[in-house]
Design a protein around this motif. Structure first.
Motif, PDB file in Angstrom:
ATOM      1  N   VAL A  54       0.875  -1.175   0.000  1.00 26.82           N
ATOM      2  CA  VAL A  54       0.000   0.000   0.000  1.00 26.82           C
ATOM      3  C   VAL A  54       0.910   1.223   0.000  1.00 26.82           C
ATOM      4  CG1 VAL A  54      -1.772   1.277   1.256  1.00 26.82           C
ATOM      5  CG2 VAL A  54      -1.816  -1.237   1.243  1.00 26.82           C
ATOM      6  N   ASP A  55       0.989   1.888  -1.140  1.00 30.43           N
ATOM      7  CA  ASP A  55       1.871   3.038  -1.310  1.00 30.43           C
ATOM      8  C   ASP A  55       1.104   4.308  -0.965  1.00 30.43           C
ATOM      9  OD1 ASP A  55       3.634   5.010  -2.051  1.00 30.43           O
ATOM     10  OD2 ASP A  55       4.029   4.234  -4.049  1.00 30.43           O
ATOM     11  N   LEU A  56       1.448   4.907   0.173  1.00 32.93           N
ATOM     12  CA  LEU A  56       0.779   6.115   0.656  1.00 32.93           C
ATOM     13  C   LEU A  56       1.537   7.386   0.289  1.00 32.93           C
ATOM     14  CD1 LEU A  56      -0.126   4.629   4.115  1.00 32.93           C
ATOM     15  CD2 LEU A  56      -1.806   5.433   2.453  1.00 32.93           C
ATOM     16  N   GLY A  57       2.513   7.267  -0.584  1.00 24.29           N
ATOM     17  CA  GLY A  57       3.282   8.435  -1.014  1.00 24.29           C
ATOM     18  C   GLY A  57       4.507   8.655  -0.155  1.00 24.29           C
ATOM     19  N   THR A  58       4.306   8.933   1.124  1.00 25.61           N
ATOM     20  CA  THR A  58       5.433   9.160   2.031  1.00 25.61           C
ATOM     21  C   THR A  58       5.937   7.866   2.655  1.00 25.61           C
ATOM     22  OG1 THR A  58       3.897   9.591   3.847  1.00 25.61           O
ATOM     23  CG2 THR A  58       4.701  11.503   2.596  1.00 25.61           C
TER      24      THR A  58
END
Length: 213
Positions: free
Chosen positions: A191-195
């Motif tokens: 799950v890539d949340l950006g940060t």
């Protein structure tokens, strides 16, 4: 001269007030940003449920279903557990199902696993890939490595949790090769949340004689 001073003084005050009004949102944003980052850093991801049964599995390539004749185990739920601070942002979700280790199929193809539905929504052909090994003359062989990619709004309260159902189906196609060993397929979800990127792992287990590979 006193008239000039009286006129210029209000203008100066308006300029100061206007500048202060513009600076308030900047200060608020600067304060809010660390809280969001801290929340993402406190979150974790894990597979939290599975099912072992004589499963009826959808064929992702070609349609139809196959029912296992031996007990097969698949993960059925993944949960994001949050820490202090809410999360409310769109994430990129990737599910990868690898090839089972220790099973050598030098000629011919067997089926693997891919995502049939995620969070109650059926996957599409454009969201999935199934890649076989390949060699000159032999062509494609072995088990496929599959990926599924989508986006999801992650909205989790402070110290809350978000459980998402996931259903696996059979990917690729079989040329009728015999699989005479327990096949354990590694499953990874990110799950890539950006940060920050959260990762969880599990396995799909298919015993000898299940008749679905």
């Amino acid at each position: 001269m006193s008239d000039e001073l009286t006129v210029s003084e209000p203008r100066t005050r308006r300029a100061v007030v206007k500048g202060a009004a513009w600076s308030i949102p900047v200060i608020a944003a600067a304060v809010a940003a660390p809280a969001a980052v801290a929340s993402v850093n406190n979150a974790s991801l894990a597979f939290t449920a599975s099912k072992t049964a004589l499963l009826t599995l959808n064929l992702l390539d070609g349609g139809g279903t196959l029912t296992a004749t031996a007990l097969t185990t698949v993960p059925t739920e993944v949960t994001l557990t949050n820490g202090a601070g809410a999360i409310n942002q769109t994430a990129t979700i990737t599910v990868t199902v690898g090839r089972p280790a220790g099973i050598n199929i030098p000629v011919g193809r067997a089926r693997g696993f891919g995502v049939y539905s995620y969070n109650g929504v059926n996957s599409t052909a454009g969201q999935r890939t199934a890649t076989y090994q390949s060699a000159p003359i032999i062509g494609q062989f072995g088990f496929p490595l599959t990926t599924f990619t989508t986006t999801q709004l992650i909205n989790v309260a402070s110290n809350g949790a978000l459980a998402v159902p996931i259903v696996f189906g059979l990917a690729g196609n079989s040329t009728g090769v015999a699989v005479s060993l327990l096949a354990t397929f590694p499953v990874t979800i990110t799950v890539d949340l950006g940060t920050r990127t959260l990762t969880a792992t599990s396995t799909i287990s298919v015993p000898v004689g299940a008749g679905i590979l």
